[in-house]
Design a protein around this motif. Structure first.
Motif, mmCIF file in Angstrom:
data_model
loop_
_atom_site.group_PDB
_atom_site.id
_atom_site.type_symbol
_atom_site.label_atom_id
_atom_site.label_comp_id
_atom_site.label_asym_id
_atom_site.label_seq_id
_atom_site.Cartn_x
_atom_site.Cartn_y
_atom_site.Cartn_z
ATOM 1 N N UNK A 1 0.708 -1.364 -0.142
ATOM 2 C CA UNK A 1 -0.136 -0.166 -0.064
ATOM 3 C C UNK A 1 1.065 1.371 0.035
ATOM 4 N N UNK A 2 1.969 1.331 1.036
ATOM 5 C CA UNK A 2 2.669 2.344 0.896
ATOM 6 C C UNK A 2 3.651 2.564 -0.273
ATOM 7 N N UNK A 3 3.979 1.491 -1.006
ATOM 8 C CA UNK A 3 4.707 1.926 -2.348
ATOM 9 C C UNK A 3 3.960 2.148 -3.391
ATOM 10 N N UNK A 4 2.792 1.464 -3.574
ATOM 11 C CA UNK A 4 1.757 1.626 -4.707
ATOM 12 C C UNK A 4 0.785 2.523 -4.513
ATOM 13 N N UNK A 5 -0.023 2.762 -3.490
ATOM 14 C CA UNK A 5 -0.938 3.560 -3.262
ATOM 15 C C UNK A 5 -0.847 4.746 -2.147
ATOM 16 N N UNK A 6 0.044 5.221 -1.863
ATOM 17 C CA UNK A 6 0.597 5.765 -0.640
ATOM 18 C C UNK A 6 -0.282 7.199 -0.793
ATOM 19 N N UNK A 7 -0.224 7.719 -1.957
ATOM 20 C CA UNK A 7 -1.079 8.983 -2.081
ATOM 21 C C UNK A 7 -2.537 8.855 -2.052
ATOM 22 N N UNK A 8 -3.226 7.833 -2.494
ATOM 23 C CA UNK A 8 -4.569 7.563 -2.365
ATOM 24 C C UNK A 8 -4.878 7.267 -0.776
ATOM 25 N N UNK A 9 -3.925 6.396 -0.094
ATOM 26 C CA UNK A 9 -4.253 6.341 1.253
ATOM 27 C C UNK A 9 -4.154 7.366 2.197
ATOM 28 N N UNK A 10 -3.299 8.026 1.707
ATOM 29 C CA UNK A 10 -3.143 9.421 2.475
ATOM 30 C C UNK A 10 -4.219 10.512 2.400
ATOM 31 N N UNK A 11 -4.718 10.440 1.045
ATOM 32 C CA UNK A 11 -5.854 11.448 0.765
ATOM 33 C C UNK A 11 -6.949 10.834 1.517
ATOM 34 N N UNK A 12 -7.188 9.691 1.381
ATOM 35 C CA UNK A 12 -8.546 9.077 2.124
ATOM 36 C C UNK A 12 -8.493 9.454 3.637
ATOM 37 N N UNK A 13 -7.107 9.124 4.186
ATOM 38 C CA UNK A 13 -7.066 9.445 5.600
ATOM 39 C C UNK A 13 -7.450 10.788 6.010
ATOM 40 N N UNK A 14 -6.859 11.771 5.184
ATOM 41 C CA UNK A 14 -7.170 13.335 5.318
ATOM 42 C C UNK A 14 -8.695 13.670 5.220
ATOM 43 N N UNK A 15 -9.374 12.772 4.020
ATOM 44 C CA UNK A 15 -10.724 13.169 4.073
ATOM 45 C C UNK A 15 -11.627 12.230 4.819
ATOM 46 N N UNK A 16 -11.166 11.472 5.734
ATOM 47 C CA UNK A 16 -11.752 10.498 6.667
ATOM 48 C C UNK A 16 -12.790 9.544 6.087
ATOM 49 N N UNK A 17 -11.922 9.010 4.560
ATOM 50 C CA UNK A 17 -12.619 7.867 4.089
ATOM 51 C C UNK A 17 -12.122 6.739 4.448
ATOM 52 N N UNK A 18 -12.764 5.749 4.562
ATOM 53 C CA UNK A 18 -12.186 4.314 4.863
ATOM 54 C C UNK A 18 -12.301 3.354 3.566
ATOM 55 N N UNK A 19 -10.814 3.298 3.349
ATOM 56 C CA UNK A 19 -10.520 2.535 2.287
ATOM 57 C C UNK A 19 -9.989 0.988 2.467
ATOM 58 N N UNK A 20 -10.561 0.627 3.515
ATOM 59 C CA UNK A 20 -10.500 -0.875 4.030
ATOM 60 C C UNK A 20 -11.650 -1.521 4.378
ATOM 61 N N UNK A 21 -11.830 -2.900 3.687
ATOM 62 C CA UNK A 21 -13.141 -3.211 3.851
ATOM 63 C C UNK A 21 -12.758 -4.836 3.919
ATOM 64 N N UNK A 22 -13.327 -5.410 5.075
ATOM 65 C CA UNK A 22 -13.221 -6.874 5.322
ATOM 66 C C UNK A 22 -11.867 -7.421 5.135
#
Length: 179
Positions: free
Chosen positions: A128-149
């Motif tokens: 996640x950190x290598x390939x989707x870090x920008x998406x993960x960070x943006x989702x955390x800042x926007x308080x969006x949950x990008x983890x499911x089950x």
């Protein structure tokens, strides 16, 4: 015969974007060269600044790398492949996710009521950190949950030129076929 699918910006869209950048650059340069009624150092600085910005737009539109199609991901019999924005020695790093680690692929509302394509991936935090870090960070800042089950969810918003509905159908057919 192996099926391969690539979710990418069409060639015409990349060219259209470059034409738009070129047009804006030309307009800014024309604006900068127009004579203004205020003659002074402030007006001269502003004209030079606008001219430089226009030149940068033209330069960006003429750069061959900007006319390339952008690949968001691809899929084949082995699974899905996602490019990294990180490049080592000019080579793109790829995350290979086998079909057994791909969860639901569906159309859903992503954020701000925008429809999009979501793909659930069972990948490690390092990936996640290598390939989707920008998406993960943006989702955390926007308080969006990008983890499911236990899956990390990657979303691609619906674009005018993305072939979106075809992507969901094709990817689900490939997943059924290869798992």
């Amino acid at each position: 015969m192996e099926t391969k699918y690539e979710y990418m910006t069409p060639a015409w869209a990349s060219k259209l974007i470059c034409i738009g950048f070129f047009s804006v650059g030309v307009m800014l340069i024309l604006l900068a060269t127009m004579r203004s009624s205020s003659s002074g150092s402030d007006g001269l600085f502003l004209r030079w600044f606008i001219g430089v910005i226009g030149a940068l737009f033209i330069f960006a539109s003429l750069k061959p790398a900007n006319r390339k199609r952008y690949l968001y991901f691809s899929a084949d019999s082995k699974g899905m492949k996602f490019p990294s924005n990180c490049q080592i020695g000019g080579d793109t790093l790829w995350l290979n996710v086998p079909w057994c680690k791909v969860g639901a692929i569906k159309e859903e509302t992503l954020y701000s009521r925008h429809k999009g394509l979501s793909v659930e991936l069972k990948i490690s935090q390092d990936e996640i950190d290598t390939f989707f870090k920008a998406d993960d960070t943006a989702n955390r800042l926007l308080d969006l949950n990008n983890r499911r089950n236990g899956f990390f969810v990657v979303g691609y918003s619906k674009m005018l030129f993305s072939g979106f509905n075809n992507a969901v159908k094709t990817l689900n057919e490939m997943k059924r076929l290869y798992t």
